[in-house]
Scaffold this motif. Sequence first.
Motif, PDB file in Angstrom:
ATOM      1  N   VAL B 177       0.932  -1.182  -0.488  1.00  0.00           N
ATOM      2  CA  VAL B 177       0.083   0.081  -0.376  1.00  0.00           C
ATOM      3  C   VAL B 177       0.909   0.959  -0.486  1.00  0.00           C
ATOM      4  N   LEU B 178       1.322   1.273   0.870  1.00  0.00           N
ATOM      5  CA  LEU B 178       2.648   2.510   1.689  1.00  0.00           C
ATOM      6  C   LEU B 178       3.837   2.459   0.159  1.00  0.00           C
ATOM      7  N   ASP B 179       3.494   1.316  -0.593  1.00  0.00           N
ATOM      8  CA  ASP B 179       4.842   1.716  -1.807  1.00  0.00           C
ATOM      9  C   ASP B 179       3.996   2.378  -3.041  1.00  0.00           C
ATOM     10  N   ALA B 180       2.565   1.907  -3.480  1.00  0.00           N
ATOM     11  CA  ALA B 180       2.094   2.504  -4.581  1.00  0.00           C
ATOM     12  C   ALA B 180       1.446   3.742  -4.554  1.00  0.00           C
ATOM     13  N   GLU B 185      -0.003   6.139  -6.503  1.00  0.00           N
ATOM     14  CA  GLU B 185      -0.675   5.384  -7.092  1.00  0.00           C
ATOM     15  C   GLU B 185      -1.989   5.475  -6.419  1.00  0.00           C
ATOM     16  N   GLN B 186      -3.294   5.134  -6.989  1.00  0.00           N
ATOM     17  CA  GLN B 186      -4.130   4.794  -5.531  1.00  0.00           C
ATOM     18  C   GLN B 186      -4.378   3.341  -5.509  1.00  0.00           C
ATOM     19  N   PRO B 187      -4.010   2.540  -4.278  1.00  0.00           N
ATOM     20  CA  PRO B 187      -4.424   1.605  -4.148  1.00  0.00           C
ATOM     21  C   PRO B 187      -5.339   1.107  -3.631  1.00  0.00           C
ATOM     22  N   LYS B 188      -5.690  -0.167  -4.050  1.00  0.00           N
ATOM     23  CA  LYS B 188      -7.529  -0.544  -3.534  1.00  0.00           C
ATOM     24  C   LYS B 188      -7.691   0.417  -2.580  1.00  0.00           C
TER      25      LYS B 188
END
Lengths: 669, 222
Positions: B177-180, B185-188
Motif C-alpha cells: 500500500v505504502l509503495d503504491a 498510485e491509488q491502491p485498493k
Amino acid sequence: MPKVTVDGQEIEVPAGATVLQACELAGKEIPRFCYHERLSIAGNCRMCLVEVKPGPPKPQASCALPATDGQEIRTDSEMVKKAREGVMEFLLINHPLDCPICDQGGECDLQDQSVAYGRGGSRYHESKRAVTAKNMGPLIKTIMTRCIHCTRCVRFSEEIAGVDEIGALYRGEDMQITTYLEQAAKHEMSANVIDLCPVGALTSRPYAYEARPWELKKTLSIDVSDAIGANIRLDSRGREVLRALPRVNDDVNEEWISDKARYQVDGLTRRRLDKVWVRKDAKLAQASWAEAFDTIAAAKPGASIAAVAGDLLDCETMFAAKALLKASGSDLIESRQTGMDYDCANLAAINFNSTLAGIETADAVLIIGANLRWEAPLVNVRLRKAAKRGAKVFVVGPEWETTYPATFLGADASALGNLPAELTDAFKAAERPAVILGAGGFAAGAHAKALSLAHELGCMKDGWNGFNALHTAAARMGAVMLGFAQKGGIADLVAAKPKVLLALGADEVDFTKFDGSLKVYVGHHGDKGAHAADIILPASAFSEKAGTYVNTEGRVQMADKAVFAPGDAREDWTILRALADALGVTVGFDSFDQLRAAMIAEVPALGEEGLADYGALAASVAGNTSPSGQIPSPIKDFYLTNPIARASVVMQQCSNELLLGDALKEAAE
Amino acid sequence: MAARKIAPDTPELRERWGSWTFNEETKAKADKAIARYPEGRQRSATMPLLDLAQRQVGAETNTQGWLPLPVIEYVAAYLDQPVIRVLEVATFYTMYNLEPVGKYHVQVCGTTPCMLRGSDEIIATCKKRGMTAGHVSDDGLWSFTEVECMGNCATAPMVQINDDNYEDLTAERMDAVLDALAKGEQPKTGTQEPGRHTSEPAGALSSLKEMVEENHDYRGEW
C-alpha cells in the motif's frame, strides 16, 4: 407545581426547577462545582449526584435533571455517599495537593467538599497531570494544574460578560482552559471568574500570597467606583484593605463587581494625604490643624463660602458641609464638578427609574450618550440579558463595542430629533420601552430632550417607568437629594466669587475659575484637587468611614468603616465640625449619630435603606429640547476614573496593558 | 491519545498564511454548508468549514492539509464568531491537524483488537520508512500517528491514510500500500484480504445465516 419527596420529606417545587434546586428547597446541601445559579447548566463535574426514583438504577446529576411530579429523591443513601466519594476521588487524581501554598486555601470549594464528602485518604499512586500556567492578564493569575474543568469561567465570559475570551482547548485528559493565544482577558468584569473558580486555578494576581481568608476582617461596604453602588465586602488586615469582593444583592449587582471596584483598593494606601498642608509663598508646606483652621478663619468668609462635593462622597459628609454653609449663611453647594447644569427640580427626572433589576425586562432601549461598559459595567450585564431575551437596543452617541446587537444612530445629539422608523416602530411594539441617558448625554445637554422623548416614545406605562438617568458618580444622587445642585451648575459658584471654596474630594473641578478664592481641599488623595488647593485637610476614603450612599436608581445603602485613615487624616465630618468651631458657627451635631439623625430629619429618605420615593416623573424639565453637536465620551479611561483608581498600581497597569497596550503595539509597528 | 499542540504563532506563520482566503471552489462548498442551517445559526457549520479549509490548505501545500492559526481566524471571521470557539473545535477533533503534516497522514490503529491481530508489525513497517510520531518524514511524504479504535475491528489490523482505510493488513500488504502511494498510485482501499469484499465474516457465516437469501424477520424467534 411538581411535588417531590426529598429524603422522605414531601415538598412542592416551582415548575421548571431542577432536582438540585428541589433538594436545596428541602434544606439539603448538595455539593457542586460546575453548577452555578447565574450560569447555564453544564453537568460536567458530577459532584451533585443523587439517587432519584423513578429512573435508571444509578446516581444522577441533580443539577441537570428536571424535578417532576412524584420523584423520590435521596441525598443520604449509601449509593449517594459512595458516588460522591468516587467523584471526589477522580477529581483529586489530577489535582495537586498544594493547598498550603494555594491562595484559594481556606475558601476553596474543593477543599471544603473533599473534607465533607471525600474519602479519608488517596489510593492513587501514578503520576499526576501537569498543565502550564496561562497568561490571562494583570488581574487573573492562573495555576492551571489545579483546574478541575468545571467551565464556569468559560460560561461566564460567554454568557454574562458577552465577550468570548476564555475557552477549553483539546479534550479529555489534555483539556486546558485558556484565552485565545493567552491574550489578557480584557472585559471590564473579567475578574469575576476568580470568584467563580471553585478551586485555586484562577486566583487574584494583585492579591497573590497577601493573606489567608481567616486573617481578614470583613466589612460590609458599598462600591464607589461608579454610580451603581455595588455591594461589596472589604477584607482588611490591620490598617490596610487587602481586597474587595462582591456581595450578593440581586437588586443591584447580582454577585458581580467590575474590575475597577475590585482592584482599585490598592490605591487606598498610595498617594494618600495624611498630613495637613497650607500653601505658603505659592508652595504647599506641612502645617498643623490649628494653623490650617486659623488660616481659613483669617479669610473671614462669612457667608461667602461655597462647597463642591466630589464623586466618591457619602451623604453624611455632604450634609455636614451643607450644615456648615447654612450656619454661615451660604447655600452655594454643588456636586456636578464638570459644569453640568441639568435641571434637578424633579428628582425622578434624574433617576434610573426602571431600576437596575427592572432594566433587564425592557424590550426596547434607547441609550443616549452612554458607554455602558465603561460607565456602568453592571448595567451592561443587565442589558445584555435584556438583549438576549430579544430587546432591541439603539445608541445615540460615540460608538463603543457592545456585548449584544445594537444599532448606532450617530454620535451627534441632533440624531435625537430625527429618529429612524426602525426605532419608533420597535418602541411602539414594545411593552417595556426604556431610555437611558448617560453622562455623555447629560454633558451634551440632552436631558430635556431625552425626557420628552421618553414621554413621546411611550416609556411611561402602568407599573413601568422607562426613563433612566445613568450617573457616573457614586455621590450624585445623594448629593442632589441634599440639594447639592445650583440652577446654573458650578457656574453659579464661580459667579458668586466665594472667599473660601471647600472642595470635598472634588478632583474634576476646573479650579482656575476660582482663582480669587481660598481653596480648601478636604479629601484623601493627592490628586488634581489637592494640587490646586491652598489648604489641604486630610480626610477619609470610603473604606475609612461609615456612610450612606445613594446609587443611580435612588437606592439608599449604608457602608461600614473597615479601617482607620492613615496619619493625621480624620473622618470628613469631624473636620467639618471642627471647621465650624473655627469659623464660629454652630452646626447642631457633635457626634456621628447626631449628624446622621439631623440628616435624616432633613431628608427622611436617607434614613431608610432601599429605593427612595421621588414622586411622579415630570412631564418636562428645563433645558434645550433640540440639542445638537457631538456627544462627548466623558470617560477617557475606564481604569482611571477616580482618585483612588488613579493612585492604584493595578489600575495603572490595567490601563497600560489592556487599554493603551493595543495603541502602543500599533505605534511600535 | 497523541499529545497535540497548536503550531506556534510566529511572524513567519502570519506572513505565510495571514492573507489566506477560501478559493472559489471552497467558498461555494462553504456557503452550501452554511446554508444547511437556519439563518443566524451559521456557527453550526464550523466543522465542515474547518474541514474544507484544511483540504484547501492541503491542496495548496500538496499535503493532507492542516490548520494554521490565521486560517482558523479566517474561518471564525467567515462565520462571525469568536476565534476561541473555533479553536476549541479544531483542538477537540483529532481529524483537524494543528501542525503541518506530510502528503500522507498514516494513522495506525493500536487498540486491543488491532494489536492482537498484529498492529505492532504494521507500526514497525511504518517506522522502517522513517515515520515517527509527530514528525513529517524527510521526503515530505509521510506523517505518522498511532491512534485509538477507528471502528474496523472486524477487519483488524487497519490504518487510515488520509481519507481512506486499508484493512486486513500484514507487513507485506502494508508495504505494498505504502509503495503504491509513494509512486502516486491509488491502491485498493478497504480490505486487503483477497476474496473479501468488505467486513463480512472472513470464513463461513456464523450467525444471521437466513439473511443471505432474503431480508429475514428474526423477531418471532427471540
